[in-house]
Scaffold this motif. Structure first.
Motif, PDB file in Angstrom:
ATOM      1  N   SER A 211       9.157  21.361 -21.362  1.00  0.00           N
ATOM      2  CA  SER A 211      10.217  20.147 -21.374  1.00  0.00           C
ATOM      3  C   SER A 211      10.916  20.154 -19.820  1.00  0.00           C
ATOM      4  O   SER A 211      11.032  21.166 -19.173  1.00  0.00           O
ATOM      5  CB  SER A 211      11.321  20.824 -22.250  1.00  0.00           C
ATOM      6  N   PRO A 212      11.312  19.291 -19.643  1.00  0.00           N
ATOM      7  CA  PRO A 212      12.156  18.714 -18.170  1.00  0.00           C
ATOM      8  C   PRO A 212      13.385  19.685 -18.280  1.00  0.00           C
ATOM      9  O   PRO A 212      14.159  19.835 -19.279  1.00  0.00           O
ATOM     10  CB  PRO A 212      12.373  17.316 -18.247  1.00  0.00           C
ATOM     11  N   TYR A 213      13.755  20.233 -17.169  1.00  0.00           N
ATOM     12  CA  TYR A 213      15.090  21.006 -16.844  1.00  0.00           C
ATOM     13  C   TYR A 213      16.097  19.905 -16.511  1.00  0.00           C
ATOM     14  O   TYR A 213      16.221  19.303 -15.682  1.00  0.00           O
ATOM     15  CB  TYR A 213      14.700  22.034 -15.861  1.00  0.00           C
ATOM     16  N   ASP A 214      17.020  19.723 -17.499  1.00  0.00           N
ATOM     17  CA  ASP A 214      18.168  18.713 -17.486  1.00  0.00           C
ATOM     18  C   ASP A 214      18.919  18.628 -16.052  1.00  0.00           C
ATOM     19  O   ASP A 214      19.357  17.781 -15.391  1.00  0.00           O
ATOM     20  CB  ASP A 214      19.202  18.985 -18.619  1.00  0.00           C
ATOM     21  N   PRO A 215      19.367  19.845 -15.504  1.00  0.00           N
ATOM     22  CA  PRO A 215      20.058  20.062 -14.421  1.00  0.00           C
ATOM     23  C   PRO A 215      19.254  19.507 -13.157  1.00  0.00           C
ATOM     24  O   PRO A 215      19.840  19.095 -12.082  1.00  0.00           O
ATOM     25  CB  PRO A 215      20.559  21.297 -14.166  1.00  0.00           C
ATOM     26  N   ALA A 216      18.090  19.522 -13.280  1.00  0.00           N
ATOM     27  CA  ALA A 216      16.867  19.193 -12.016  1.00  0.00           C
ATOM     28  C   ALA A 216      17.130  17.664 -11.795  1.00  0.00           C
ATOM     29  O   ALA A 216      16.728  17.296 -10.455  1.00  0.00           O
ATOM     30  CB  ALA A 216      15.629  19.641 -12.314  1.00  0.00           C
ATOM     31  N   ASN A 217      17.575  16.754 -12.657  1.00  0.00           N
ATOM     32  CA  ASN A 217      17.672  15.494 -12.420  1.00  0.00           C
ATOM     33  C   ASN A 217      16.613  14.886 -12.017  1.00  0.00           C
ATOM     34  O   ASN A 217      15.558  14.747 -12.755  1.00  0.00           O
ATOM     35  CB  ASN A 217      18.934  15.178 -11.489  1.00  0.00           C
ATOM     36  N   ILE A 218      16.621  14.150 -10.695  1.00  0.00           N
ATOM     37  CA  ILE A 218      15.643  13.483 -10.387  1.00  0.00           C
ATOM     38  C   ILE A 218      14.294  13.973  -9.831  1.00  0.00           C
ATOM     39  O   ILE A 218      13.355  13.456  -9.654  1.00  0.00           O
ATOM     40  CB  ILE A 218      16.097  12.199  -9.229  1.00  0.00           C
TER      41      ILE A 218
ATOM     42  N   SER B 115      12.902  25.826 -16.463  1.00  0.00           N
ATOM     43  CA  SER B 115      12.647  25.431 -17.983  1.00  0.00           C
ATOM     44  C   SER B 115      12.020  26.639 -18.900  1.00  0.00           C
ATOM     45  O   SER B 115      12.444  26.818 -19.906  1.00  0.00           O
ATOM     46  CB  SER B 115      11.944  24.153 -17.928  1.00  0.00           C
ATOM     47  N   LEU B 116      11.148  27.207 -18.283  1.00  0.00           N
ATOM     48  CA  LEU B 116      10.387  28.428 -18.833  1.00  0.00           C
ATOM     49  C   LEU B 116      11.380  29.519 -19.282  1.00  0.00           C
ATOM     50  O   LEU B 116      11.592  30.175 -20.207  1.00  0.00           O
ATOM     51  CB  LEU B 116       9.270  28.814 -18.379  1.00  0.00           C
ATOM     52  N   ARG B 117      12.241  29.798 -18.276  1.00  0.00           N
ATOM     53  CA  ARG B 117      13.300  30.776 -18.426  1.00  0.00           C
ATOM     54  C   ARG B 117      14.145  30.417 -19.344  1.00  0.00           C
ATOM     55  O   ARG B 117      14.523  31.376 -20.245  1.00  0.00           O
ATOM     56  CB  ARG B 117      14.130  30.957 -16.992  1.00  0.00           C
ATOM     57  N   ALA B 118      14.289  29.116 -19.741  1.00  0.00           N
ATOM     58  CA  ALA B 118      15.017  28.770 -20.988  1.00  0.00           C
ATOM     59  C   ALA B 118      14.461  28.836 -22.366  1.00  0.00           C
ATOM     60  O   ALA B 118      14.868  28.327 -23.384  1.00  0.00           O
ATOM     61  CB  ALA B 118      15.806  27.301 -20.671  1.00  0.00           C
TER      62      ALA B 118
ATOM     63  N   GLU C 205       6.976  16.411 -14.500  1.00  0.00           N
ATOM     64  CA  GLU C 205       6.299  15.764 -15.517  1.00  0.00           C
ATOM     65  C   GLU C 205       5.919  16.763 -16.680  1.00  0.00           C
ATOM     66  O   GLU C 205       5.225  17.770 -16.379  1.00  0.00           O
ATOM     67  CB  GLU C 205       4.975  15.213 -15.089  1.00  0.00           C
ATOM     68  N   PRO C 206       6.346  16.393 -17.883  1.00  0.00           N
ATOM     69  CA  PRO C 206       6.295  17.491 -19.035  1.00  0.00           C
ATOM     70  C   PRO C 206       4.934  17.992 -19.279  1.00  0.00           C
ATOM     71  O   PRO C 206       4.265  18.977 -19.676  1.00  0.00           O
ATOM     72  CB  PRO C 206       6.940  17.034 -20.260  1.00  0.00           C
ATOM     73  N   MET C 207       4.032  16.992 -19.172  1.00  0.00           N
ATOM     74  CA  MET C 207       2.475  17.094 -19.791  1.00  0.00           C
ATOM     75  C   MET C 207       1.544  17.215 -18.568  1.00  0.00           C
ATOM     76  O   MET C 207       0.340  17.150 -18.809  1.00  0.00           O
ATOM     77  CB  MET C 207       2.032  16.133 -20.997  1.00  0.00           C
ATOM     78  N   ARG C 208       1.973  17.527 -17.459  1.00  0.00           N
ATOM     79  CA  ARG C 208       0.933  17.472 -16.346  1.00  0.00           C
ATOM     80  C   ARG C 208      -0.220  18.560 -16.327  1.00  0.00           C
ATOM     81  O   ARG C 208       0.176  19.699 -17.188  1.00  0.00           O
ATOM     82  CB  ARG C 208       1.820  17.507 -14.973  1.00  0.00           C
ATOM     83  N   GLN C 209      -1.270  18.555 -15.581  1.00  0.00           N
ATOM     84  CA  GLN C 209      -2.209  19.526 -15.772  1.00  0.00           C
ATOM     85  C   GLN C 209      -1.841  20.830 -14.573  1.00  0.00           C
ATOM     86  O   GLN C 209      -1.406  20.205 -13.673  1.00  0.00           O
ATOM     87  CB  GLN C 209      -3.538  18.964 -15.408  1.00  0.00           C
ATOM     88  N   ARG C 210      -1.869  21.983 -14.935  1.00  0.00           N
ATOM     89  CA  ARG C 210      -1.447  23.067 -14.352  1.00  0.00           C
ATOM     90  C   ARG C 210      -2.607  23.858 -13.682  1.00  0.00           C
ATOM     91  O   ARG C 210      -3.131  24.337 -14.848  1.00  0.00           O
ATOM     92  CB  ARG C 210      -0.272  23.724 -14.909  1.00  0.00           C
ATOM     93  N   LYS C 211      -2.594  24.093 -12.523  1.00  0.00           N
ATOM     94  CA  LYS C 211      -3.828  24.868 -12.126  1.00  0.00           C
ATOM     95  C   LYS C 211      -3.402  26.454 -12.677  1.00  0.00           C
ATOM     96  O   LYS C 211      -2.432  27.067 -12.445  1.00  0.00           O
ATOM     97  CB  LYS C 211      -4.053  24.830 -10.520  1.00  0.00           C
ATOM     98  N   LEU C 212      -4.593  26.963 -12.803  1.00  0.00           N
ATOM     99  CA  LEU C 212      -4.544  28.459 -13.289  1.00  0.00           C
ATOM    100  C   LEU C 212      -5.143  29.153 -12.069  1.00  0.00           C
ATOM    101  O   LEU C 212      -6.151  28.785 -11.546  1.00  0.00           O
ATOM    102  CB  LEU C 212      -5.458  28.972 -14.681  1.00  0.00           C
TER     103      LEU C 212
END
Length: 167
Positions: free
Chosen positions: A80-87, A52-55, A91-98
């Motif tokens: 944003s969710p990556y559409d081809p990833a499907n199921i 999704s970031l590459r897009a 989660e778009p707003m999850r916390q991400r470790k730095l």
């Protein structure tokens, strides 16, 4: 040739000669905050987030970094969710470790405890195929500081306009 007459870009052309590709920048952060110092951090992502970031589908508005159990996490960053990833999507707003060195984290945690300081992401980018986040240690601007910034920006714009008219 690709449909529409546009040439399809390969990864080297897309990334640039130095392996740098900007994904998203937080333009409002420099307006709302006075940036005291900046540093580069890695980020822990799942595969669909990288695609999704590459897009280019990332939004840093209102995002910030906060300490949780002596580690730094990025909050409110919308990828944003990556559409081809499907199921198998994320989660778009999850916390991400730095990912930072321990001494950098300790120094930041010490500075954050000072009155009015926070850590905000300034931009997300790829460098040599890895996702990096530029973090800024920031202090919130007062209303009169924001007005001064607007005034200075307008004056610079007018000066540039006058210089271009003289040519």
């Amino acid at each position: 040739m690709v449909k529409g007459g546009k040439k399809k870009k390969n990864k080297q052309e897309e990334m640039g000669a130095d392996g740098y590709k900007l994904v998203a920048s937080n333009r409002t952060a420099r307006f709302k905050y006075e940036i005291l110092e900046t540093l580069q951090a890695g980020i822990v992502l799942v595969g669909s987030e990288v695609k999704s970031l590459r897009a280019g589908k990332c939004n840093l508005t209102d995002s910030y970094a906060t300490p949780i159990r002596s580690e730094l996490y990025l909050m409110n960053c919308h990828i944003s969710p990556y559409d081809p990833a499907n199921i198998m999507n994320h989660e778009p707003m999850r916390q991400r470790k730095l990912l930072l060195h321990r001494r950098e984290i300790n120094r930041l945690l010490g500075r954050i405890t000072e009155k009015g300081l926070t850590v905000v992401p300034l931009k997300v980018y790829f460098i040599n195929g890895r996702v990096k986040v530029d973090l800024g240690l920031a202090r919130g601007k007062r209303l009169h500081d924001k007005r001064e910034t607007i005034k200075r920006r307008d004056l610079d714009r007018e000066a540039a306009r006058e210089m271009s008219n003289r040519r």
